[in-house]
Write a protein that holds these residues in place. Structure first.
Motif, PDB file in Angstrom:
ATOM      1  N   TYR A  31       0.829  -1.209   0.000  1.00 47.74           N
ATOM      2  CA  TYR A  31       0.000   0.000   0.000  1.00 47.74           C
ATOM      3  C   TYR A  31       0.863   1.259   0.000  1.00 47.74           C
ATOM      4  N   ASN A  32       1.860   1.292   0.883  1.00 48.11           N
ATOM      5  CA  ASN A  32       2.693   2.497   1.014  1.00 48.11           C
ATOM      6  C   ASN A  32       3.428   2.849  -0.275  1.00 48.11           C
ATOM      7  N   GLU A  33       3.757   1.829  -1.056  1.00 47.68           N
ATOM      8  CA  GLU A  33       4.451   2.077  -2.330  1.00 47.68           C
ATOM      9  C   GLU A  33       3.564   2.805  -3.343  1.00 47.68           C
ATOM     10  N   LYS A  34       2.254   2.740  -3.147  1.00 48.20           N
ATOM     11  CA  LYS A  34       1.311   3.283  -4.136  1.00 48.20           C
ATOM     12  C   LYS A  34       0.752   4.659  -3.765  1.00 48.20           C
ATOM     13  N   VAL A  35       1.019   5.125  -2.553  1.00 42.87           N
ATOM     14  CA  VAL A  35       0.378   6.362  -2.093  1.00 42.87           C
ATOM     15  C   VAL A  35       1.409   7.446  -1.830  1.00 42.87           C
ATOM     16  N   GLY A  36       0.921   8.677  -1.775  1.00 42.77           N
ATOM     17  CA  GLY A  36       1.775   9.798  -1.437  1.00 42.77           C
ATOM     18  C   GLY A  36       2.142   9.786   0.039  1.00 42.77           C
ATOM     19  N   GLU A  37       3.128  10.593   0.400  1.00 47.99           N
ATOM     20  CA  GLU A  37       3.659  10.598   1.762  1.00 47.99           C
ATOM     21  C   GLU A  37       2.572  10.848   2.810  1.00 47.99           C
ATOM     22  N   ALA A  38       1.596  11.674   2.479  1.00 52.51           N
ATOM     23  CA  ALA A  38       0.559  12.032   3.451  1.00 52.51           C
ATOM     24  C   ALA A  38      -0.299  10.837   3.849  1.00 52.51           C
ATOM     25  N   TYR A  39      -0.307   9.801   3.026  1.00 53.36           N
ATOM     26  CA  TYR A  39      -1.184   8.652   3.284  1.00 53.36           C
ATOM     27  C   TYR A  39      -0.431   7.401   3.721  1.00 53.36           C
ATOM     28  N   VAL A  40       0.881   7.501   3.875  1.00 48.57           N
ATOM     29  CA  VAL A  40       1.678   6.334   4.267  1.00 48.57           C
ATOM     30  C   VAL A  40       1.285   5.875   5.668  1.00 48.57           C
ATOM     31  N   TYR A  43       3.990   1.774   9.578  1.00 46.71           N
ATOM     32  CA  TYR A  43       4.321   0.435  10.043  1.00 46.71           C
ATOM     33  C   TYR A  43       5.361  -0.196   9.135  1.00 46.71           C
ATOM     34  N   ASN A  44       6.018  -1.205   9.654  1.00 51.91           N
ATOM     35  CA  ASN A  44       6.972  -1.989   8.876  1.00 51.91           C
ATOM     36  C   ASN A  44       6.296  -2.480   7.593  1.00 51.91           C
ATOM     37  N   SER A  45       7.061  -2.526   6.513  1.00 50.44           N
ATOM     38  CA  SER A  45       6.479  -2.875   5.208  1.00 50.44           C
ATOM     39  C   SER A  45       5.895  -4.284   5.178  1.00 50.44           C
ATOM     40  N   ASP A  46       6.367  -5.179   6.056  1.00 50.31           N
ATOM     41  CA  ASP A  46       5.855  -6.554   6.080  1.00 50.31           C
ATOM     42  C   ASP A  46       4.678  -6.739   7.030  1.00 50.31           C
ATOM     43  N   THR A  47       4.200  -5.663   7.636  1.00 45.74           N
ATOM     44  CA  THR A  47       3.088  -5.765   8.585  1.00 45.74           C
ATOM     45  C   THR A  47       1.824  -6.243   7.868  1.00 45.74           C
ATOM     46  N   LEU A  48       1.113  -7.152   8.524  1.00 45.42           N
ATOM     47  CA  LEU A  48      -0.084  -7.756   7.937  1.00 45.42           C
ATOM     48  C   LEU A  48      -1.300  -6.849   8.125  1.00 45.42           C
ATOM     49  N   LYS A 114      -7.869   8.888   6.416  1.00 47.09           N
ATOM     50  CA  LYS A 114      -6.751   8.266   7.111  1.00 47.09           C
ATOM     51  C   LYS A 114      -6.101   7.171   6.274  1.00 47.09           C
ATOM     52  N   VAL A 115      -6.887   6.574   5.394  1.00 47.70           N
ATOM     53  CA  VAL A 115      -6.355   5.545   4.511  1.00 47.70           C
ATOM     54  C   VAL A 115      -7.120   5.615   3.195  1.00 47.70           C
ATOM     55  N   LEU A 116      -6.414   5.337   2.095  1.00 44.73           N
ATOM     56  CA  LEU A 116      -7.058   5.309   0.778  1.00 44.73           C
ATOM     57  C   LEU A 116      -7.546   3.882   0.545  1.00 44.73           C
ATOM     58  N   LEU A 117      -8.820   3.677   0.824  1.00 50.86           N
ATOM     59  CA  LEU A 117      -9.368   2.320   0.822  1.00 50.86           C
ATOM     60  C   LEU A 117      -9.365   1.683  -0.558  1.00 50.86           C
ATOM     61  N   GLN A 118      -9.547   2.496  -1.605  1.00 55.76           N
ATOM     62  CA  GLN A 118      -9.541   1.919  -2.946  1.00 55.76           C
ATOM     63  C   GLN A 118      -8.159   1.384  -3.307  1.00 55.76           C
ATOM     64  N   THR A 119      -7.121   2.116  -2.902  1.00 58.10           N
ATOM     65  CA  THR A 119      -5.754   1.638  -3.149  1.00 58.10           C
ATOM     66  C   THR A 119      -5.466   0.385  -2.337  1.00 58.10           C
ATOM     67  N   ALA A 120      -5.876   0.394  -1.075  1.00 57.82           N
ATOM     68  CA  ALA A 120      -5.695  -0.800  -0.240  1.00 57.82           C
ATOM     69  C   ALA A 120      -6.438  -1.983  -0.837  1.00 57.82           C
ATOM     70  N   GLY A 121      -7.638  -1.723  -1.350  1.00 57.98           N
ATOM     71  CA  GLY A 121      -8.418  -2.794  -1.968  1.00 57.98           C
ATOM     72  C   GLY A 121      -7.761  -3.346  -3.207  1.00 57.98           C
ATOM     73  N   HIS A 122      -7.131  -2.466  -3.991  1.00 60.21           N
ATOM     74  CA  HIS A 122      -6.467  -2.901  -5.215  1.00 60.21           C
ATOM     75  C   HIS A 122      -5.243  -3.764  -4.892  1.00 60.21           C
ATOM     76  N   VAL A 123      -4.374  -3.290  -3.970  1.00 59.84           N
ATOM     77  CA  VAL A 123      -3.139  -4.040  -3.688  1.00 59.84           C
ATOM     78  C   VAL A 123      -3.436  -5.350  -2.959  1.00 59.84           C
ATOM     79  N   SER A 124      -4.597  -5.429  -2.295  1.00 62.41           N
ATOM     80  CA  SER A 124      -4.956  -6.682  -1.619  1.00 62.41           C
ATOM     81  C   SER A 124      -5.548  -7.703  -2.587  1.00 62.41           C
ATOM     82  N   GLY A 125      -5.881  -7.249  -3.801  1.00 66.69           N
ATOM     83  CA  GLY A 125      -6.498  -8.130  -4.772  1.00 66.69           C
ATOM     84  C   GLY A 125      -8.005  -8.223  -4.642  1.00 66.69           C
ATOM     85  N   ALA A 126      -8.596  -7.384  -3.784  1.00 70.14           N
ATOM     86  CA  ALA A 126     -10.045  -7.435  -3.576  1.00 70.14           C
ATOM     87  C   ALA A 126     -10.807  -7.036  -4.829  1.00 70.14           C
ATOM     88  N   ALA A 127     -10.404  -5.944  -5.445  1.00 72.51           N
ATOM     89  CA  ALA A 127     -11.110  -5.413  -6.603  1.00 72.51           C
ATOM     90  C   ALA A 127     -10.163  -4.510  -7.375  1.00 72.51           C
TER      91      ALA A 127
END
Length: 246
Positions: A31-40, A43-48, A114-127
């Protein structure tokens, strides 16, 4: 760690599936790789983490039973209240873990999500999150910014991202990323999707850009089509109907 993750996934499935939710795992780093600094997320990059969606069944299985037990006198949006209640219960099911739940309605002090849910959804493979750069060409005015739209391979547009659940102390370096299914593959259909969503979003036709396995019920459609200021009256009627056994 794999066995712990599988056990955790099974517990989540036991809690969320009967309520009409689905969950999709991702690493915070994706997720962090896909968003701007304001939305990072800090947490550690491997956090579940998990992206949580409500399916068309959530309204009947979770929201209506919740409102039938409430006095409906509060000022907070009832859907938001329902999500807070149920995901507090989720946290209580994992007392041994440090969990952060971020809801779709939560904002920072600067009024940013606080979080870009569409981006999180995309990187998780949800949609799949379709954005303007997914089109090779378009005929819209250069100054027209077309909003992106996310489509689920089973539900089309008949679903909603609700929360991100972060297990702060669980690292999953070996988690394999599941890419979202590109279920609107042709350029012509993508262009139609953008136009339906950006120019005619009120008629909800974008939700049927692919044939869904299930849509919202008529009662659910009526609720979400009703202006928020008028929903209280609608909920009162639903509650009275329920109490009368209709």
């Amino acid at each position: 760690m794999e066995s712990k993750y599988k056990l955790l996934e099974a517990r989540l499935n036991h809690i969320l599936s009967p309520l009409g939710f689905e969950f999709y795992p991702f690493k915070v780093g994706w997720y962090n790789e896909k968003v701007g600094e304001a939305y990072v997320l800090p947490y550690n990059s491997d956090t579940l983490a998990f992206s949580i969606i409500s399916t068309p069944d959530m309204f009947e299985k979770t929201f209506k039973p919740f409102i039938f037990e409430q006095d409906l006198s509060g000022t907070q949006d009832p859907i938001d209240q329902c999500m807070i209640h149920h995901f507090n219960l989720v946290k209580q099911e994992f007392p041994e873990e440090e969990i952060e739940v971020i809801h779709d309605f939560e904002m920072t002090f600067s009024r940013r999500p606080k979080v870009l849910l569409q981006t999180a959804g995309h990187v998780s493979g949800a949609a799949y999150y379709y954005r303007q750069n997914d089109l090779k060409e378009n005929t819209w005015p250069q100054n027209k910014k077309m909003l992106g739209v996310i489509i689920h391979p089973k539900y089309g547009g008949w679903f909603a991202f609700r929360t991100v659940v972060i297990f702060k102390n669980i690292k999953c370096p070996d988690l394999e990323q599941q890419l979202p299914e590109d279920c609107v593959p042709t350029q012509e259909l993508r262009k139609e999707l953008f136009e339906r969503f950006n120019f005619h979003w009120q008629d909800w036709s974008f939700r049927d850009i692919i044939a869904p396995v299930k849509r919202y019920s008529e009662e659910q459609k009526l609720y979400f089509q009703t202006l928020p200021k008028d929903r209280h009256e609608l909920l009162v009627k639903m509650k009275k109907k329920h109490m009368c056994g209709d």
